[in-house]
Design a protein around this motif. Structure first.
Motif, PDB file in Angstrom:
ATOM      1  N   PHE A 105       0.838  -1.203   0.000  1.00  0.00           N
ATOM      2  CA  PHE A 105       0.000   0.000   0.000  1.00  0.00           C
ATOM      3  C   PHE A 105       0.872   1.252   0.000  1.00  0.00           C
ATOM      4  O   PHE A 105       0.618   2.210  -0.742  1.00  0.00           O
ATOM      5  CB  PHE A 105      -0.922  -0.033   1.215  1.00  0.00           C
ATOM      6  CG  PHE A 105      -1.788   1.182   1.391  1.00  0.00           C
ATOM      7  CD1 PHE A 105      -2.825   1.450   0.506  1.00  0.00           C
ATOM      8  CD2 PHE A 105      -1.571   2.052   2.453  1.00  0.00           C
ATOM      9  CE1 PHE A 105      -3.630   2.570   0.674  1.00  0.00           C
ATOM     10  CE2 PHE A 105      -2.368   3.171   2.638  1.00  0.00           C
ATOM     11  CZ  PHE A 105      -3.406   3.428   1.739  1.00  0.00           C
ATOM     12  N   TYR A 106       1.958   1.241   0.796  1.00  0.00           N
ATOM     13  CA  TYR A 106       2.888   2.368   0.823  1.00  0.00           C
ATOM     14  C   TYR A 106       3.516   2.575  -0.560  1.00  0.00           C
ATOM     15  O   TYR A 106       3.698   3.713  -1.013  1.00  0.00           O
ATOM     16  CB  TYR A 106       3.987   2.132   1.849  1.00  0.00           C
ATOM     17  CG  TYR A 106       3.566   2.220   3.298  1.00  0.00           C
ATOM     18  CD1 TYR A 106       2.282   2.613   3.656  1.00  0.00           C
ATOM     19  CD2 TYR A 106       4.457   1.899   4.320  1.00  0.00           C
ATOM     20  CE1 TYR A 106       1.906   2.683   4.995  1.00  0.00           C
ATOM     21  CE2 TYR A 106       4.091   1.974   5.654  1.00  0.00           C
ATOM     22  CZ  TYR A 106       2.810   2.359   5.989  1.00  0.00           C
ATOM     23  OH  TYR A 106       2.439   2.425   7.310  1.00  0.00           O
ATOM     24  N   LYS A 107       3.867   1.480  -1.217  1.00  0.00           N
ATOM     25  CA  LYS A 107       4.468   1.591  -2.552  1.00  0.00           C
ATOM     26  C   LYS A 107       3.516   2.284  -3.527  1.00  0.00           C
ATOM     27  O   LYS A 107       3.934   3.137  -4.322  1.00  0.00           O
ATOM     28  CB  LYS A 107       4.840   0.211  -3.090  1.00  0.00           C
ATOM     29  CG  LYS A 107       5.409   0.241  -4.508  1.00  0.00           C
ATOM     30  CD  LYS A 107       5.680  -1.159  -5.049  1.00  0.00           C
ATOM     31  CE  LYS A 107       6.256  -1.117  -6.448  1.00  0.00           C
ATOM     32  NZ  LYS A 107       5.330  -0.532  -7.447  1.00  0.00           N
ATOM     33  N   ARG A 108       2.247   1.912  -3.451  1.00  0.00           N
ATOM     34  CA  ARG A 108       1.276   2.513  -4.380  1.00  0.00           C
ATOM     35  C   ARG A 108       1.146   4.014  -4.176  1.00  0.00           C
ATOM     36  O   ARG A 108       0.819   4.743  -5.109  1.00  0.00           O
ATOM     37  CB  ARG A 108      -0.090   1.830  -4.202  1.00  0.00           C
ATOM     38  CG  ARG A 108      -0.119   0.383  -4.685  1.00  0.00           C
ATOM     39  CD  ARG A 108      -1.534  -0.123  -4.874  1.00  0.00           C
ATOM     40  NE  ARG A 108      -2.281  -0.181  -3.636  1.00  0.00           N
ATOM     41  CZ  ARG A 108      -2.278  -1.218  -2.812  1.00  0.00           C
ATOM     42  NH1 ARG A 108      -1.533  -2.296  -3.098  1.00  0.00           N
ATOM     43  NH2 ARG A 108      -3.002  -1.212  -1.716  1.00  0.00           N
ATOM     44  N   ILE A 109       1.436   4.477  -2.953  1.00  0.00           N
ATOM     45  CA  ILE A 109       1.383   5.911  -2.676  1.00  0.00           C
ATOM     46  C   ILE A 109       2.690   6.601  -3.057  1.00  0.00           C
ATOM     47  O   ILE A 109       2.689   7.647  -3.709  1.00  0.00           O
ATOM     48  CB  ILE A 109       1.097   6.164  -1.177  1.00  0.00           C
ATOM     49  CG1 ILE A 109      -0.290   5.628  -0.795  1.00  0.00           C
ATOM     50  CG2 ILE A 109       1.193   7.653  -0.850  1.00  0.00           C
ATOM     51  CD1 ILE A 109      -0.582   5.708   0.695  1.00  0.00           C
ATOM     52  N   LEU A 110       3.823   5.975  -2.668  1.00  0.00           N
ATOM     53  CA  LEU A 110       5.118   6.627  -2.811  1.00  0.00           C
ATOM     54  C   LEU A 110       5.751   6.441  -4.194  1.00  0.00           C
ATOM     55  O   LEU A 110       6.283   7.384  -4.782  1.00  0.00           O
ATOM     56  CB  LEU A 110       6.078   6.108  -1.734  1.00  0.00           C
ATOM     57  CG  LEU A 110       5.696   6.417  -0.292  1.00  0.00           C
ATOM     58  CD1 LEU A 110       6.544   5.587   0.663  1.00  0.00           C
ATOM     59  CD2 LEU A 110       5.885   7.908  -0.002  1.00  0.00           C
ATOM     60  N   PHE A 111       5.722   5.218  -4.701  1.00  0.00           N
ATOM     61  CA  PHE A 111       6.366   4.892  -5.976  1.00  0.00           C
ATOM     62  C   PHE A 111       5.443   3.978  -6.785  1.00  0.00           C
ATOM     63  O   PHE A 111       5.747   2.801  -6.983  1.00  0.00           O
ATOM     64  CB  PHE A 111       7.707   4.186  -5.743  1.00  0.00           C
ATOM     65  CG  PHE A 111       8.727   5.004  -5.004  1.00  0.00           C
ATOM     66  CD1 PHE A 111       9.523   5.916  -5.679  1.00  0.00           C
ATOM     67  CD2 PHE A 111       8.906   4.849  -3.642  1.00  0.00           C
ATOM     68  CE1 PHE A 111      10.485   6.658  -5.011  1.00  0.00           C
ATOM     69  CE2 PHE A 111       9.856   5.586  -2.959  1.00  0.00           C
ATOM     70  CZ  PHE A 111      10.649   6.502  -3.642  1.00  0.00           C
ATOM     71  N   LYS A 167       4.725   3.401  -9.840  1.00  0.00           N
ATOM     72  CA  LYS A 167       5.171   2.741 -11.070  1.00  0.00           C
ATOM     73  C   LYS A 167       6.578   2.155 -10.948  1.00  0.00           C
ATOM     74  O   LYS A 167       7.162   1.714 -11.947  1.00  0.00           O
ATOM     75  CB  LYS A 167       5.125   3.738 -12.222  1.00  0.00           C
ATOM     76  CG  LYS A 167       3.723   4.251 -12.537  1.00  0.00           C
ATOM     77  CD  LYS A 167       3.737   5.214 -13.713  1.00  0.00           C
ATOM     78  CE  LYS A 167       2.333   5.719 -14.021  1.00  0.00           C
ATOM     79  NZ  LYS A 167       2.334   6.664 -15.182  1.00  0.00           N
ATOM     80  N   ALA A 168       7.113   2.102  -9.734  1.00  0.00           N
ATOM     81  CA  ALA A 168       8.503   1.685  -9.555  1.00  0.00           C
ATOM     82  C   ALA A 168       8.688   0.190  -9.792  1.00  0.00           C
ATOM     83  O   ALA A 168       7.854  -0.626  -9.401  1.00  0.00           O
ATOM     84  CB  ALA A 168       8.973   2.031  -8.142  1.00  0.00           C
ATOM     85  N   ASP A 169       9.818  -0.155 -10.444  1.00  0.00           N
ATOM     86  CA  ASP A 169      10.197  -1.556 -10.574  1.00  0.00           C
ATOM     87  C   ASP A 169      11.260  -1.872  -9.529  1.00  0.00           C
ATOM     88  O   ASP A 169      11.500  -1.070  -8.609  1.00  0.00           O
ATOM     89  CB  ASP A 169      10.690  -1.855 -11.984  1.00  0.00           C
ATOM     90  CG  ASP A 169      11.929  -1.026 -12.364  1.00  0.00           C
ATOM     91  OD1 ASP A 169      12.525  -0.394 -11.469  1.00  0.00           O
ATOM     92  OD2 ASP A 169      12.281  -1.021 -13.556  1.00  0.00           O
ATOM     93  N   LYS A 170      11.937  -3.020  -9.681  1.00  0.00           N
ATOM     94  CA  LYS A 170      12.884  -3.467  -8.659  1.00  0.00           C
ATOM     95  C   LYS A 170      14.108  -2.563  -8.542  1.00  0.00           C
ATOM     96  O   LYS A 170      14.839  -2.640  -7.551  1.00  0.00           O
ATOM     97  CB  LYS A 170      13.322  -4.898  -8.933  1.00  0.00           C
ATOM     98  CG  LYS A 170      14.073  -5.079 -10.239  1.00  0.00           C
ATOM     99  CD  LYS A 170      14.355  -6.556 -10.500  1.00  0.00           C
ATOM    100  CE  LYS A 170      15.075  -6.759 -11.821  1.00  0.00           C
ATOM    101  NZ  LYS A 170      15.297  -8.198 -12.087  1.00  0.00           N
ATOM    102  N   THR A 171      14.347  -1.703  -9.532  1.00  0.00           N
ATOM    103  CA  THR A 171      15.486  -0.798  -9.435  1.00  0.00           C
ATOM    104  C   THR A 171      15.231   0.327  -8.432  1.00  0.00           C
ATOM    105  O   THR A 171      16.177   0.941  -7.943  1.00  0.00           O
ATOM    106  CB  THR A 171      15.817  -0.171 -10.812  1.00  0.00           C
ATOM    107  OG1 THR A 171      14.689   0.610 -11.252  1.00  0.00           O
ATOM    108  CG2 THR A 171      16.123  -1.243 -11.834  1.00  0.00           C
ATOM    109  N   ILE A 172      13.959   0.557  -8.107  1.00  0.00           N
ATOM    110  CA  ILE A 172      13.596   1.588  -7.140  1.00  0.00           C
ATOM    111  C   ILE A 172      12.988   0.987  -5.881  1.00  0.00           C
ATOM    112  O   ILE A 172      13.345   1.368  -4.764  1.00  0.00           O
ATOM    113  CB  ILE A 172      12.591   2.597  -7.746  1.00  0.00           C
ATOM    114  CG1 ILE A 172      13.186   3.248  -8.989  1.00  0.00           C
ATOM    115  CG2 ILE A 172      12.196   3.656  -6.722  1.00  0.00           C
ATOM    116  CD1 ILE A 172      14.416   4.077  -8.737  1.00  0.00           C
ATOM    117  N   TRP A 173      12.075   0.015  -6.060  1.00  0.00           N
ATOM    118  CA  TRP A 173      11.384  -0.595  -4.911  1.00  0.00           C
ATOM    119  C   TRP A 173      11.622  -2.104  -4.970  1.00  0.00           C
ATOM    120  O   TRP A 173      11.041  -2.802  -5.799  1.00  0.00           O
ATOM    121  CB  TRP A 173       9.887  -0.277  -4.946  1.00  0.00           C
ATOM    122  CG  TRP A 173       9.148  -0.707  -3.710  1.00  0.00           C
ATOM    123  CD1 TRP A 173       8.819  -1.978  -3.345  1.00  0.00           C
ATOM    124  CD2 TRP A 173       8.653   0.136  -2.660  1.00  0.00           C
ATOM    125  NE1 TRP A 173       8.157  -1.993  -2.143  1.00  0.00           N
ATOM    126  CE2 TRP A 173       8.033  -0.700  -1.706  1.00  0.00           C
ATOM    127  CE3 TRP A 173       8.671   1.520  -2.448  1.00  0.00           C
ATOM    128  CZ2 TRP A 173       7.437  -0.206  -0.558  1.00  0.00           C
ATOM    129  CZ3 TRP A 173       8.081   2.018  -1.303  1.00  0.00           C
ATOM    130  CH2 TRP A 173       7.469   1.166  -0.366  1.00  0.00           C
TER     131      TRP A 173
END
Length: 313
Positions: free
Chosen positions: A95-101, A103-109
Motif C-alpha cells: 500500500f505504501y508503494k502505491r502511494i510513494l512509488f 510505477k517503480a520496478d525493482k530498481t527503485i522498490w
C-alpha cells in the motif's frame, strides 16, 4: 550520497533474521545513508545496529487514519529516498508503494512483488525458506549477498554482567516456554518435566532460568525455574541477547528468542509442532537445531532432554 530505506516492521524473529540482509544492503551502499522504518518495539534495537544511519518510526495506525498516513508519507518523501528495500513484504508496505512509488520496478522498490521469479506465483515463492527469499530479492535488485543467508545478530547483545551478578549466574540453561496468546499451537507443555531431568541428570551443574517478556512475567511463575528480570521488569531485546549469548544452552518454542539464539551462534534447540517447518523459517544453524513432532503434546521431555545432552556435551 543517496538515502536508502529499508522497511522491517517485525516480528522479533523476523527482525533477527533480517540482520544479514541489512548488512549486505549497507555494504553495497557504502557511500549512502541507510534508514530503517520499523515499529516501536524494535526502534531502539535498530538504533544500535552499526549498519544503519537512523531509524524512522511507523506507528502502523489504521490506513483509514488519513491524518497519520498523510503525515507519515510526507515525512518519508522529505528524505528523497532513491531506493527502498521492502523486507516486510506485507499488504501494508505494498500500500505504501502505491502511494510513494506507484510505477517503480525493482530498481527503485525492491520487494517480493517486484522481484518475483518469472513463472512463479507469490504463493509458491513463499513456500521457500525466509532467508532464501530475502537472498533472491536482494540479488534480483543488484545486491551482492555475503551475509543474508547467515545473519549475525551479535551486534545486538548488551553487557549483562550486573544482571548475572544479581542472579549469581555462571553456567545456566535458558528455557522459553512462552508464545503469543493467539499461537498456542507453538507451545510445548512439558518444560517443568524437562527441568526435573536437567537437574537430576546434570546434577545441578546448570542453573535453569527463564526470561519472560513483559506480558509473560505472570505465566513464568508456573515454570520451576529462576525468572530473570531487570529490577522487576522484562529484559529489553539487547539484554535478552546478552543473556542468551552467555548461556550454556537454550530450549525454546518457535518464537523470537529461538531465532535470537540461532543467529547469535549459541547452542540450543527449538521445538516445532505442525504449524510450520524449521526449513521454512530458516532456524537451524551449526549450533542450533530443531525437533519437530506432528503434535507437541506427544513430544516427551525425555526425547527433548536426549537432544539437549547430545548438543550440550
Amino acid at each position: 550520497m543517496a538515502n536508502i530505506l529499508v522497511i522491517k516492521h517485525g516480528s522479533l524473529g523476523d527482525v533477527v533474521q533480517v540482520s544479514g540482509a541489512v548488512q549486505d544492503i549497507s555494504e553495497n551502499h557504502k557511500e549512502d545513508q541507510i534508514y530503517v522504518m520499523t515499529t516501536k518495539p524494535y526502534f531502539n534495537l535498530f538504533q544500535n545496529n552499526p549498519y544503519i544511519t537512523d531509524v524512522i518510526l511507523d506507528k502502523r495506525l489504521s490506513k483509514l487514519n488519513l491524518i497519520y498516513l498523510y503525515s507519515l508519507m510526507n515525512s518519508i518523501k522529505k528524505y528523497k529516498f532513491s531506493k527502498v528495500y521492502d523486507l516486510q513484504n506485507s499488504s501494508r508496505t505494498s500500500f505504501y508503494k502505491r502511494i510513494l512509488f506507484p510505477k517503480a520496478d525493482k530498481t527503485i522498490w525492491c520487494s517480493t512483488e517486484t522481484t518475483l521469479p518469472e513463472g512463479i506465483t507469490k504463493k509458491d515463492f513463499d513456500k521457500d525458506s525466509v532467508l532464501s527469499r530475502f537472498d533472491h530479492q536482494l540479488k534480483s535488485s543488484g545486491i551482492n549477498t555475503n551475509h543474508t543467508m547467515k545473519p549475525d545478530f551479535s551486534w545486538s547483545a548488551a553487557d549483562i554482567s550486573e544482571i548475572k551478578k544479581n542472579y549469581e549466574l555462571d553456567k545456566y540453561i535458558i528455557l522459553f516456554p512462552f508464545c503469543s496468546p493467539h499461537l498456542t499451537s507453538k507451545k510445548w507443555p512439558y518444560y517443568n518435566d524437562l527441568i526435573i531431568l536437567i537437574n537430576e541428570k546434570f546434577e545441578n551443574k546448570f542453573k535453569v532460568v527463564t526470561a519472560p517478556g513483559p506480558n509473560e512475567i505472570e505465566e513464568a511463575k508456573n515454570i520451576n525455574a529462576l525468572c530473570v528480570l531487570d529490577n522487576g521488569k522484562a529484559l529489553n531485546i539487547s539484554q535478552l541477547s546478552g543473556l542468551i549469548k552467555e548461556s550454556s544452552f537454550v530450549v525454546a518454542n518457535d518464537t523470537g528468542p529461538a531465532h535470537i539464539t540461532a543467529h547469535l551462534g549459541s547452542k540450543g534447540i527449538a521445538l516445532f509442532g505442525s504449524h510450520t517447518t524449521p526449513f521454512k523459517v530458516s532456524i537451524e544453524r551449526e549450533n542450533f537445531k530443531a525437533i519437530q513432532a506432528p503434535e507437541l503434546s506427544k513430544l516427551s521431555a525425555e526425547k527433548v532432554f536426549e537432544r539437549v545432552s547430545e548438543i550440550i556435551s
